[in-house]
Motif scaffolding. Structure first.
Motif, short mmCIF file in Angstrom:
data_model
loop_
_atom_site.label_atom_id
_atom_site.label_comp_id
_atom_site.label_asym_id
_atom_site.label_seq_id
_atom_site.Cartn_x
_atom_site.Cartn_y
_atom_site.Cartn_z
N ARG A 100 6.02 8.10 -38.57
CA ARG A 100 5.86 8.91 -40.19
C ARG A 100 7.24 9.28 -40.72
O ARG A 100 7.83 9.29 -40.26
N GLY A 101 6.95 9.50 -42.13
CA GLY A 101 7.18 9.99 -42.90
C GLY A 101 7.23 9.44 -44.84
O GLY A 101 6.52 9.30 -45.21
N PHE A 102 7.98 9.69 -45.76
CA PHE A 102 8.68 9.50 -47.31
C PHE A 102 9.31 8.48 -47.33
O PHE A 102 10.66 9.47 -47.37
N LYS A 103 9.26 7.49 -47.40
CA LYS A 103 9.75 5.99 -48.14
C LYS A 103 11.33 6.13 -47.46
O LYS A 103 12.35 6.10 -47.75
N ASN A 104 11.19 6.22 -46.31
CA ASN A 104 12.42 5.76 -45.35
C ASN A 104 12.59 4.82 -44.84
O ASN A 104 13.46 4.49 -43.73
N GLN A 105 11.15 3.72 -44.58
CA GLN A 105 11.67 2.58 -43.94
C GLN A 105 11.07 2.42 -42.51
O GLN A 105 11.49 1.62 -42.07
N MET A 106 10.66 3.43 -42.25
CA MET A 106 10.79 3.10 -40.52
C MET A 106 9.32 2.95 -40.11
O MET A 106 10.02 1.90 -39.14
N PRO A 107 8.45 2.44 -41.15
CA PRO A 107 7.30 1.92 -40.89
C PRO A 107 7.25 -0.05 -40.44
O PRO A 107 7.29 -0.71 -39.69
N LEU A 108 8.97 -0.22 -41.37
CA LEU A 108 9.31 -1.37 -41.11
C LEU A 108 10.28 -1.49 -40.09
O LEU A 108 11.18 -3.02 -39.37
N LEU A 109 11.48 -0.43 -39.33
CA LEU A 109 12.49 -0.62 -39.34
C LEU A 109 11.64 0.03 -37.67
O LEU A 109 12.97 -0.56 -36.84
N GLY A 110 11.42 0.80 -37.16
CA GLY A 110 10.57 1.04 -35.61
C GLY A 110 10.30 -0.06 -34.78
O GLY A 110 10.33 0.53 -33.74
N ASN A 111 9.61 -1.54 -35.99
CA ASN A 111 8.89 -2.22 -34.76
C ASN A 111 8.60 -4.14 -35.43
O ASN A 111 9.22 -3.63 -36.67
N ASP A 112 8.72 -4.12 -34.68
CA ASP A 112 9.33 -5.87 -35.69
C ASP A 112 7.88 -6.44 -35.96
O ASP A 112 7.97 -7.53 -36.30
N VAL A 113 6.82 -5.53 -36.05
CA VAL A 113 5.01 -6.57 -36.52
C VAL A 113 4.99 -6.60 -37.70
O VAL A 113 4.98 -7.54 -38.45
N PRO A 114 5.18 -5.38 -38.76
CA PRO A 114 5.69 -6.12 -40.02
C PRO A 114 6.91 -7.13 -40.95
O PRO A 114 6.21 -8.74 -40.78
N LYS A 115 8.22 -7.19 -39.37
CA LYS A 115 8.80 -8.84 -39.85
C LYS A 115 8.03 -9.85 -39.32
O LYS A 115 8.36 -11.10 -39.92
N THR A 116 7.08 -9.79 -38.31
CA THR A 116 6.40 -10.83 -37.84
C THR A 116 5.46 -11.53 -38.95
O THR A 116 5.28 -13.20 -38.76
N ILE A 117 4.67 -10.10 -39.02
CA ILE A 117 3.72 -10.93 -40.78
C ILE A 117 4.23 -11.38 -41.38
O ILE A 117 4.02 -12.54 -42.23
N HIS A 118 5.46 -10.70 -42.00
CA HIS A 118 5.56 -11.50 -42.99
C HIS A 118 7.34 -13.26 -42.57
O HIS A 118 6.32 -13.59 -43.92
N ASP A 119 7.27 -12.54 -41.84
CA ASP A 119 8.02 -14.50 -41.45
C ASP A 119 6.57 -15.53 -41.61
O ASP A 119 6.49 -16.25 -41.66
N TYR A 120 5.25 -14.65 -40.66
CA TYR A 120 4.16 -15.42 -40.70
C TYR A 120 3.34 -16.66 -42.11
O TYR A 120 3.15 -17.64 -42.57
N ILE A 121 3.68 -14.99 -43.12
CA ILE A 121 2.80 -15.89 -44.57
C ILE A 121 3.71 -16.35 -45.14
O ILE A 121 3.42 -17.49 -46.22
N SER A 122 4.98 -15.92 -44.57
CA SER A 122 6.04 -17.06 -45.53
C SER A 122 5.77 -17.88 -45.81
O SER A 122 6.26 -19.21 -46.53
N GLU A 123 6.11 -18.83 -44.38
CA GLU A 123 5.28 -19.92 -44.11
C GLU A 123 4.06 -20.97 -44.34
O GLU A 123 4.07 -21.70 -44.23
N HIS A 124 3.06 -20.00 -44.33
CA HIS A 124 2.19 -20.74 -44.39
C HIS A 124 0.94 -19.49 -45.00
O HIS A 124 -0.54 -20.54 -44.81
#
Length: 245
Positions: free
Chosen positions: A42-66
Motif C-alpha cells: 500500500r502507499g502512493f506513488k512509491n512503486q511498492m506494487p512493482l517492487l514488492g514481488n515479481d508478479v508485475p515483472k513476470t506479466i510484463h515480460d510475457y506481454i513484451s514477447e507474446h
C-alpha cells in the motif's frame, strides 16, 4: 521498472496512484490485465506494487514477447489497518479507473483479466463476484471471497478467511478461474481457496483450476504462493486465451 508509467487517478470517491505498461497501440483493441497487490504494498506513488514481488515483472515480460496488451497495477493507499482493497472508497475508485481505461486505451471488453495476491487475492474474488460481466478470467492467489457483511474465520495473522456463500459462488459460475494457495499458509487459511473453488464448481463452473502446494513447498514464507504460481509456464497462456462469448 522503467517501462511502467506512473500516474494518478482521482474521482469523488478518492484518489489512487497506478502504474501502467503497454505494448501495441490504441489503434487495435487490446486485452487488459489488472494486478491487485497485497497489504504490504500500500502507499502512493512509491512503486511498492512493482517492487514488492515479481508478479508485475513476470506479466510484463510475457506481454513484451507474446501480446499487444495493457498491464494496469493500481495502488491502494496506506491506512493503519491492513485492509487495502477492502475499503469501499478504494474499490469504487479502482472500478472507475478500470472503466476509464477501457474507454481511453481501447480495451477489448472480451479480454479483461484480474489477478491478485493475499489482500488483492481476496479482492479479486470480490470484484469478480460483483462484476462478473466485466472480467473474462481471474487468478486469485492465497485469497477467499471477501464481503463486508461476513465475519472472518480465525484472527488476523493466524490464517483468517471467510466462508463462501452460495449466492457468491453462483455469481462466479461463468468466470474462468485458476486459484493458487499453499496448504501450510498461516496468513490466509487454504480453506479460503478450497471452499470457494469447490462451491463454484458445484454451481456448474467447468473452467476452474486449483493449484495447492504441499507443506514445505513454498519457502521461506508459505504465504507467498504467487511466486511459484506465476512461474507456472501454462498460467499466462491460459489467462490470455480466455475470452467472453
Amino acid at each position: 521498472m522503467a517501462d511502467f508509467d506512473t500516474n494518478i487517478f482521482q474521482r469523488d470517491t478518492g484518489r489512487i496512484s497506478y502504474y501502467q505498461y503497454q505494448t501495441g497501440s490504441k489503434d487495435e483493441a487490446r486485452p487488459l490485465v489488472v494486478f491487485l497487490h497485497g497489504s504490504g504494498e500500500r502507499g502512493f506513488k512509491n512503486q511498492m506494487p512493482l517492487l514488492g514481488n515479481d508478479v508485475p515483472k513476470t506479466i510484463h515480460d510475457y506481454i513484451s514477447e507474446h501480446e499487444n496488451a495493457v498491464l494496469l497495477v493500481p495502488q491502494a493507499t496506506w491506512a493503519p489497518e491492513l485492509n487495502g482493497w477492502f475499503r469501499p472508497e478504494i474499490r469504487k475508485t479502482l472500478l472507475s479507473l478500470i472503466k476509464s481505461k477501457i474507454q481511453s486505451d481501447n480495451i477489448d471488453s472480451k479480454r479483461i483479466y484480474l489477478v491478485g495476491l493475499s489482500n488483492g487475492g481476496a479482492a479479486t474474488w470480490h470484484f469478480a463476484e460483483h462484476h462478473s460481466d466485466l472480467f473474462s478470467a481471474i487468478v486469485p492467489c492465497c485469497g477467499y471471497i471477501y464481503n463486508e457483511d461476513k465475519s472472518f474465520v480465525g484472527a488476523a495473522g493466524e490464517g483468517r478467511y471467510m466462508h463462501p456463500r452460495m449466492a457468491e459462488a453462483k455469481a462466479l459460475k461463468e468466470t474462468p478461474i485458476w486459484a493458487f494457495h499453499s496448504h501450510d499458509d498461516h496468513t490466509v487459511n487454504v480453506q479460503g481457496t478450497l471452499e470457494a473453488t469447490e462451491m463454484v464448481k458445484k454451481c456448474g463452473n467447468q473452467n476452474v483450476n486449483v493449484t495447492i502446494y504441499d507443506d514445505g513447498k513454498v519457502t521461506p514464507n508459505p504465504h507467498g504462493c504467487w511466486e511459484p504460481a506465476f512461474d507456472t509456464p501454462t498460467l499466462l497462456p491460459w489467462l490470455f486465451s480466455q475470452r467472453k462469448a
